[in-house]
Scaffold this motif. Structure first.
Motif, mmCIF file in Angstrom:
data_model
loop_
_atom_site.group_PDB
_atom_site.id
_atom_site.type_symbol
_atom_site.label_atom_id
_atom_site.label_comp_id
_atom_site.label_asym_id
_atom_site.label_seq_id
_atom_site.Cartn_x
_atom_site.Cartn_y
_atom_site.Cartn_z
ATOM 1 N N GLN A 110 33.425 -36.009 -19.588
ATOM 2 C CA GLN A 110 34.582 -35.594 -20.380
ATOM 3 C C GLN A 110 34.219 -35.480 -21.867
ATOM 4 N N LEU A 111 33.200 -34.676 -22.142
ATOM 5 C CA LEU A 111 32.743 -34.467 -23.511
ATOM 6 C C LEU A 111 33.572 -33.383 -24.199
ATOM 7 N N PHE A 112 33.260 -33.139 -25.457
ATOM 8 C CA PHE A 112 33.809 -32.054 -26.279
ATOM 9 C C PHE A 112 35.216 -32.320 -26.810
ATOM 10 N N ALA A 113 35.854 -33.413 -26.418
ATOM 11 C CA ALA A 113 37.210 -33.680 -26.913
ATOM 12 C C ALA A 113 37.174 -33.942 -28.415
ATOM 13 N N ALA A 114 38.043 -33.284 -29.158
ATOM 14 C CA ALA A 114 38.101 -33.472 -30.608
ATOM 15 C C ALA A 114 38.809 -34.780 -30.936
ATOM 16 N N THR B 218 17.930 -30.261 -33.644
ATOM 17 C CA THR B 218 17.069 -30.755 -32.573
ATOM 18 C C THR B 218 16.106 -31.824 -33.070
ATOM 19 N N LEU B 219 15.583 -31.646 -34.275
ATOM 20 C CA LEU B 219 14.546 -32.540 -34.789
ATOM 21 C C LEU B 219 15.087 -33.759 -35.535
ATOM 22 N N THR B 220 16.305 -33.650 -36.087
ATOM 23 C CA THR B 220 16.802 -34.745 -36.933
ATOM 24 C C THR B 220 18.006 -35.478 -36.348
ATOM 25 N N TRP B 221 18.665 -34.917 -35.377
ATOM 26 C CA TRP B 221 19.841 -35.530 -34.749
ATOM 27 C C TRP B 221 20.892 -35.971 -35.782
ATOM 28 N N PRO B 222 21.421 -35.061 -36.580
ATOM 29 C CA PRO B 222 22.402 -35.458 -37.608
ATOM 30 C C PRO B 222 23.718 -35.989 -37.030
ATOM 31 N N LEU B 223 24.120 -35.499 -35.855
ATOM 32 C CA LEU B 223 25.399 -35.935 -35.296
ATOM 33 C C LEU B 223 25.341 -37.350 -34.738
ATOM 34 N N GLY C 21 28.183 -40.931 -34.458
ATOM 35 C CA GLY C 21 28.528 -41.416 -33.127
ATOM 36 C C GLY C 21 28.498 -40.400 -32.013
ATOM 37 N N PHE C 22 27.875 -39.234 -32.253
ATOM 38 C CA PHE C 22 27.819 -38.214 -31.212
ATOM 39 C C PHE C 22 26.388 -37.727 -30.993
ATOM 40 N N PRO C 23 25.469 -38.602 -30.619
ATOM 41 C CA PRO C 23 24.064 -38.175 -30.464
ATOM 42 C C PRO C 23 23.866 -37.152 -29.367
ATOM 43 N N PHE C 24 24.697 -37.180 -28.319
ATOM 44 C CA PHE C 24 24.558 -36.219 -27.231
ATOM 45 C C PHE C 24 24.845 -34.801 -27.693
ATOM 46 N N ASP C 25 25.672 -34.643 -28.739
ATOM 47 C CA ASP C 25 25.979 -33.313 -29.250
ATOM 48 C C ASP C 25 24.772 -32.662 -29.915
ATOM 49 N N ILE D 164 21.843 -32.682 -28.670
ATOM 50 C CA ILE D 164 21.191 -31.999 -27.543
ATOM 51 C C ILE D 164 22.020 -30.792 -27.111
ATOM 52 N N ILE D 165 23.309 -31.008 -26.969
ATOM 53 C CA ILE D 165 24.201 -29.967 -26.442
ATOM 54 C C ILE D 165 24.235 -28.736 -27.342
ATOM 55 N N PHE D 166 24.328 -28.948 -28.649
ATOM 56 C CA PHE D 166 24.440 -27.829 -29.582
ATOM 57 C C PHE D 166 23.096 -27.394 -30.145
ATOM 58 N N GLY D 167 22.221 -28.360 -30.447
ATOM 59 C CA GLY D 167 20.982 -28.048 -31.148
ATOM 60 C C GLY D 167 19.967 -27.294 -30.327
ATOM 61 N N GLU D 168 19.638 -27.822 -29.148
ATOM 62 C CA GLU D 168 18.539 -27.237 -28.375
ATOM 63 C C GLU D 168 18.852 -25.841 -27.829
ATOM 64 N N PRO D 169 20.041 -25.598 -27.245
ATOM 65 C CA PRO D 169 20.332 -24.221 -26.812
ATOM 66 C C PRO D 169 20.371 -23.234 -27.978
ATOM 67 N N SER D 170 20.870 -23.680 -29.141
ATOM 68 C CA SER D 170 20.906 -22.795 -30.310
ATOM 69 C C SER D 170 19.505 -22.434 -30.761
ATOM 70 N N LEU D 171 18.618 -23.417 -30.772
ATOM 71 C CA LEU D 171 17.231 -23.153 -31.147
ATOM 72 C C LEU D 171 16.591 -22.149 -30.194
ATOM 73 N N ALA D 172 16.773 -22.354 -28.896
ATOM 74 C CA ALA D 172 16.184 -21.453 -27.900
ATOM 75 C C ALA D 172 16.736 -20.034 -28.050
ATOM 76 N N PHE D 173 18.049 -19.910 -28.187
ATOM 77 C CA PHE D 173 18.664 -18.589 -28.315
ATOM 78 C C PHE D 173 18.226 -17.914 -29.601
ATOM 79 N N GLY D 174 18.144 -18.685 -30.692
ATOM 80 C CA GLY D 174 17.741 -18.120 -31.967
ATOM 81 C C GLY D 174 16.334 -17.561 -31.930
ATOM 82 N N VAL D 175 15.414 -18.299 -31.328
ATOM 83 C CA VAL D 175 14.030 -17.828 -31.242
ATOM 84 C C VAL D 175 13.950 -16.556 -30.397
#
Length: 242
Positions: free
Chosen positions: A156-160, A63-68, A72-76, A78-89
């Motif tokens: 059409q996100l998430f495509a590998a 969430t804080l560093t945006w490694p993805l 080329g996947f900055p939206f990921d 948000i998609i993966f980082g922020e919900p994981s942080l919320a659920f973890g807390v």
């Protein structure tokens, strides 16, 4: 396609596994209480703390560093980082509540009592009362998960990428993985939105809790299996793009 993997981090593998296990733990613990079965609150506290710590640590970093964004996947982020942080807390908060409750219960000798000796109804009432305030944040994040699911379908996100084993075979069909992952997010979100209603004063609605159980059981299993599979597919992606 070449990626400089020394410049970024991709760890949504362990995030997916921890998310799936966390959801299954919530379902299992709830079922134990509702059925009046024996529970060891310290053991469950540790059980929630493990995925909670992993998700808080990795979610906060993403969430804080945006490694993805570096690949080329900055939206990921948000998609993966922020919900994981919320659920973890929230899992860590639940872990602390369970640990404190286990210490509060004692026998006449002053030693911790076997939690099976405490009435199940009292435990259900206690944890419903403790969980009610945080359930509103969970419901708000549930709405966020629904928004992510809609974005996944719309854009059409998430495509590998084709360089990724297994998942990459469907790179020409972006709606396939977009629909699969978006459905997982939507089901988790639906369960989270319903959570305050299941913890309402007066015992809540058992039918609502049953819906949450179904939603989180399905997504818990699929997130766990998908994350485990990604240990192979992401290693292959790294090798194929070095």
């Amino acid at each position: 396609m070449h990626i400089d993997w020394a410049q970024t981090q991709v760890y949504n593998t362990i995030m997916a596994v921890a998310t799936g296990v966390g959801l299954l733990l919530l379902v299992r613990f709830s079922n134990h209480l509702r059925k009046g079965e024996r529970v060891n609150l310290q053991a469950w506290s540790i059980g929630f703390a493990v995925p909670g710590f992993i998700l808080t640590l990795t979610g906060a970093h993403m969430t804080l560093t945006w490694p993805l964004s570096k690949i080329g996947f900055p939206f990921d982020d948000i998609i993966f980082g922020e919900p994981s942080l919320a659920f973890g807390v929230m899992l860590l908060a639940g872990s602390v509540a369970l640990w404190q409750k286990s210490k509060a219960v004692s026998v006449e000798s002053g030693k911790p009592v076997d939690q099976a000796k405490e009435q199940s109804s009292a435990l259900v009432s206690h944890f419903a009362e403790m969980g009610r305030p945080v359930s509103y944040f969970a419901a708000a994040m549930g709405l966020a998960l629904i928004s992510i699911a809609c974005a996944g379908i719309y854009y059409q996100l998430f495509a590998a990428p084709p360089q990724e084993p297994i998942s990459g075979r469907f790179a020409n069909y972006p709606m396939l993985e977009a629909s699969f992952i978006s459905a997982l997010y939507a089901l988790v979100g639906l369960g989270a939105i319903l959570l305050p209603f299941s913890l309402a004063r007066g015992g809540g609605n058992p039918a609502v809790m049953n819906i949450i159980t179904v939603c989180w059981s399905i997504t818990g299993v699929l997130f766990t299996l998908f994350g485990a599979m990604n240990y192979f597919t992401h290693i292959g992606l790294i090798i194929n793009t070095m």
